[in-house]
Enzyme design. Structure first.
Site, PDB file in Angstrom:
ATOM      1  N   HIS A 340      31.808  -6.843 -13.128  1.00 32.73           N
ATOM      2  CA  HIS A 340      32.048  -7.526 -14.400  1.00 32.73           C
ATOM      3  C   HIS A 340      31.904  -6.591 -15.596  1.00 32.73           C
ATOM      4  O   HIS A 340      31.640  -7.038 -16.710  1.00 32.73           O
ATOM      5  CB  HIS A 340      31.101  -8.721 -14.555  1.00 32.73           C
ATOM      6  CG  HIS A 340      31.274  -9.747 -13.481  1.00 32.73           C
ATOM      7  ND1 HIS A 340      30.310 -10.686 -13.180  1.00 32.73           N
ATOM      8  CD2 HIS A 340      32.304  -9.990 -12.623  1.00 32.73           C
ATOM      9  CE1 HIS A 340      30.725 -11.455 -12.189  1.00 32.73           C
ATOM     10  NE2 HIS A 340      31.930 -11.053 -11.834  1.00 32.73           N
ATOM     11  N   GLU A 370      41.798  -9.102  -7.549  1.00 34.14           N
ATOM     12  CA  GLU A 370      40.986  -7.895  -7.735  1.00 34.14           C
ATOM     13  C   GLU A 370      41.395  -6.889  -6.666  1.00 34.14           C
ATOM     14  O   GLU A 370      41.428  -7.215  -5.476  1.00 34.14           O
ATOM     15  CB  GLU A 370      39.490  -8.233  -7.652  1.00 34.14           C
ATOM     16  CG  GLU A 370      39.070  -9.222  -8.737  1.00 34.14           C
ATOM     17  CD  GLU A 370      37.650  -9.748  -8.569  1.00 34.14           C
ATOM     18  OE1 GLU A 370      36.910  -9.191  -7.742  1.00 34.14           O
ATOM     19  OE2 GLU A 370      37.292 -10.719  -9.259  1.00 34.14           O
ATOM     20  N   GLU A 466      35.877 -11.216  -1.036  1.00 36.38           N
ATOM     21  CA  GLU A 466      35.867 -10.078  -1.952  1.00 36.38           C
ATOM     22  C   GLU A 466      34.683  -9.141  -1.692  1.00 36.38           C
ATOM     23  O   GLU A 466      33.769  -9.030  -2.507  1.00 36.38           O
ATOM     24  CB  GLU A 466      35.850 -10.549  -3.404  1.00 36.38           C
ATOM     25  CG  GLU A 466      34.805 -11.601  -3.744  1.00 36.38           C
ATOM     26  CD  GLU A 466      34.828 -11.968  -5.220  1.00 36.38           C
ATOM     27  OE1 GLU A 466      34.777 -11.057  -6.067  1.00 36.38           O
ATOM     28  OE2 GLU A 466      34.908 -13.169  -5.522  1.00 36.38           O
TER      29      GLU A 466
END
Length: 511
Positions: A340, A370, A466
């Site tokens: 982030h 992503e 992820e």
């Protein structure tokens, strides 16, 4: 001219936490004004902003008549669903000496108003879908003996009435009873909240007096014999909880944060269709990065190009919708060490590892892409680590299926990293839910692929895979590696709705 729902209001300025045991003696003048109820519903709590005891006080919900008709507005007319004897509410302590009387405001500066400006907009979801959600919520309320619910979070207000507010320091709410839905919004938003509230009514509170939001809650709930109020303890602050207890002191407050999260975890067909579109648009955001990527371009320019591409596509696909919160994070080199990390002005160099993160937001619903990329070339150490992470990613997607426990998926993938000596370089859990959420609201924490989550996956759930590892600066292959796909759990497996490819064979971008 706006319809005024209040007149001749009175308020006391709050400067500290009140002691409800000492109120009556301190404010006899207020009690004298409110000895008889104007509403016909009998005694009620004092109006918010006024002081009064929760015991032995007879007062009224003040300032809720329409000057045009002399009657209570329709949104105040209702009847209790059921009443029972809950555990007494926690008492709040008020120091009445820390309050002072304010002058009475002008009648043109009311507490509550009606701003039904324009026409209702086209909803994101059909009315039948929103009614389905309300039906499930009310079923939960009945089984939990909850008379009314007050939502204050972005995600639940958006989920149940298709309105995503912009707080900017103000409080917003959605009141749900067995026969009523009412959104509570700030006057600064004009008629937009009413236009977006798809089921139920809307009332607007002004800035002209302190705590008018809680006055609106009191006007809707007090004096109806409602005994229990569901509140999101994970969203409401202690200050807000104190003011809510002053507004409706006789209602027991019950936490509904986790319970309503569980109601959102399983997606409807309509939600999955929207998430599919979001995944498609996230892919477009990724391709926009590839299009603009070259040596010397700053991270922020890549993010701007990606974000603008996604916003335009959201606008084209949903011309009736609002455009809020779509963004992209493009990180390079050391900036890839945190998932982030914000965009910077660092300029991309040949051989850099990059983390591409694109997030189209559609009607408050979050989706994402992503990917790990390299510009022009990657070292052998980088390639080896990247391939290991892709192996974990592929296995993780295979493990997502109905009946699998979130913790078991995490445990198996941990072993893969352990075999390669990389477990210590993991950064966070392996995946999370999607829906009415964003980076600042709506996390569905019980649907995350982590070692401490025992939730069993079911058809209709939507989760990401992820995996990420972060190799510290100075070590061979330094940087953060992460791939991210969105999977819809089906009856017999899972469908990957992300289309952007991953891995070294696709994402070494040569310019």
């Amino acid at each position: 001219m706006w319809k005024i729902l209040t007149s001749k209001p009175r308020i006391l300025w709050e400067k500290g936490l009140p002691d409800l045991q000492k109120l009556t003696a301190a404010v006899q003048v207020v009690i004298a004004r409110c000895q008889h109820s104007e509403t016909g519903h009998g005694p009620g709590p004092p109006p918010v902003g006024s002081l009064g005891s929760s015991h032995g006080y007879t007062g009224t919900t003040q300032d809720v008549h329409s000057p045009a008709t002399g009657r209570r507005p329709q949104y105040l007319e209702s009847h209790p669903v059921h009443a029972h004897n809950p555990t007494p509410v926690r008492k709040q302590h008020v120091d009445a000496s820390r309050y002072q009387q304010l002058p009475l405001p002008d009648d043109l500066m009311p507490r509550l108003i009606d701003r039904q400006n324009g026409q209702k907009v086209q909803p994101t979801f059909p009315a039948e879908e929103l009614q389905r959600r309300l039906n499930l919520l009310r079923t939960f309320m009945i089984t939990s003996r909850i008379d009314a619910v007050l939502f204050t979070s972005y995600h639940n207000i958006n989920y149940y009435c298709d309105f995503l507010y912009c707080a900017f320091g103000r409080t917003y709410g959605l009141v749900v009873t067995m026969d009523k839905v009412l959104s509570i919004s700030a006057a600064i938003d004009g008629g937009q909240p009413w236009r977006r509230t798809q089921i139920g009514d809307n009332v607007v509170y002004t800035d002209w007096q302190r705590d008018n939001f809680y006055h609106a809650v009191q006007a809707e709930l007090a004096g109806r014999g409602l005994m229990t109020l569901g509140v999101e303890f994970d969203h409401m602050s202690l200050d807000g909880f104190t003011k809510l207890n002053l507004a409706v002191p006789d209602m027991q407050k019950i936490d509904i944060g986790k319970a309503t999260m569980r109601l959102r975890m399983k997606k409807s067909d309509e939600e999955i269709a929207l998430i599919r579109e979001g995944a498609r648009i996230a892919d477009l955001g990724g391709w926009a990065v590839v299009e603009a990527l070259e040596e010397g371009v700053p991270e922020y320019e890549l993010a701007i190009h990606s974000s603008n591409s996604m916003i335009r596509e959201v606008a084209r696909t949903y011309p009736h919708g609002e455009l809020m919160n779509t963004w992209a994070w493009i990180q390079s080199a050391i900036n890839t060490d945190g998932a982030h990390n914000p965009v910077t002005s660092r300029r991309v160099r040949s051989g850099d590892i990059l983390s591409v993160n694109t997030f189209p937001m559609i009607a408050g619903y979050y989706t994402a892409l992503e990917r790990t990329l390299f510009l022009n070339h990657a070292s052998d150490a980088h390639l080896a680590l990247w391939e290991i992470n892709c192996q974990v990613h592929r296995r993780g997607m295979d493990l997502i299926r109905p009946g699998a426990r979130c913790c078991d998926i995490a445990t198996e993938l941990n072993e893969m990293y352990r075999e390669h000596g990389l477990l210590e370089y993991r950064s966070f859990g392996y995946g999370h839910s999607f829906g009415s959420l964003c980076h600042y609201y709506g996390r569905e924490a019980e649907l995350e692929l982590r070692e401490d989550i025992t939730t069993v996956l079911e058809p209709g759930m939507v989760v990401s895979m992820e995996p990420m590892i972060m190799i510290p600066e100075g070590m061979p292959g330094a940087g953060g590696y992460r791939e991210h796909d969105i999977l819809v759990v089906t009856e017999d497996g899972a469908e990957d709705i992300t289309g952007f490819p991953f891995g070294p064979e696709h994402n070494i971008i040569k310019t």
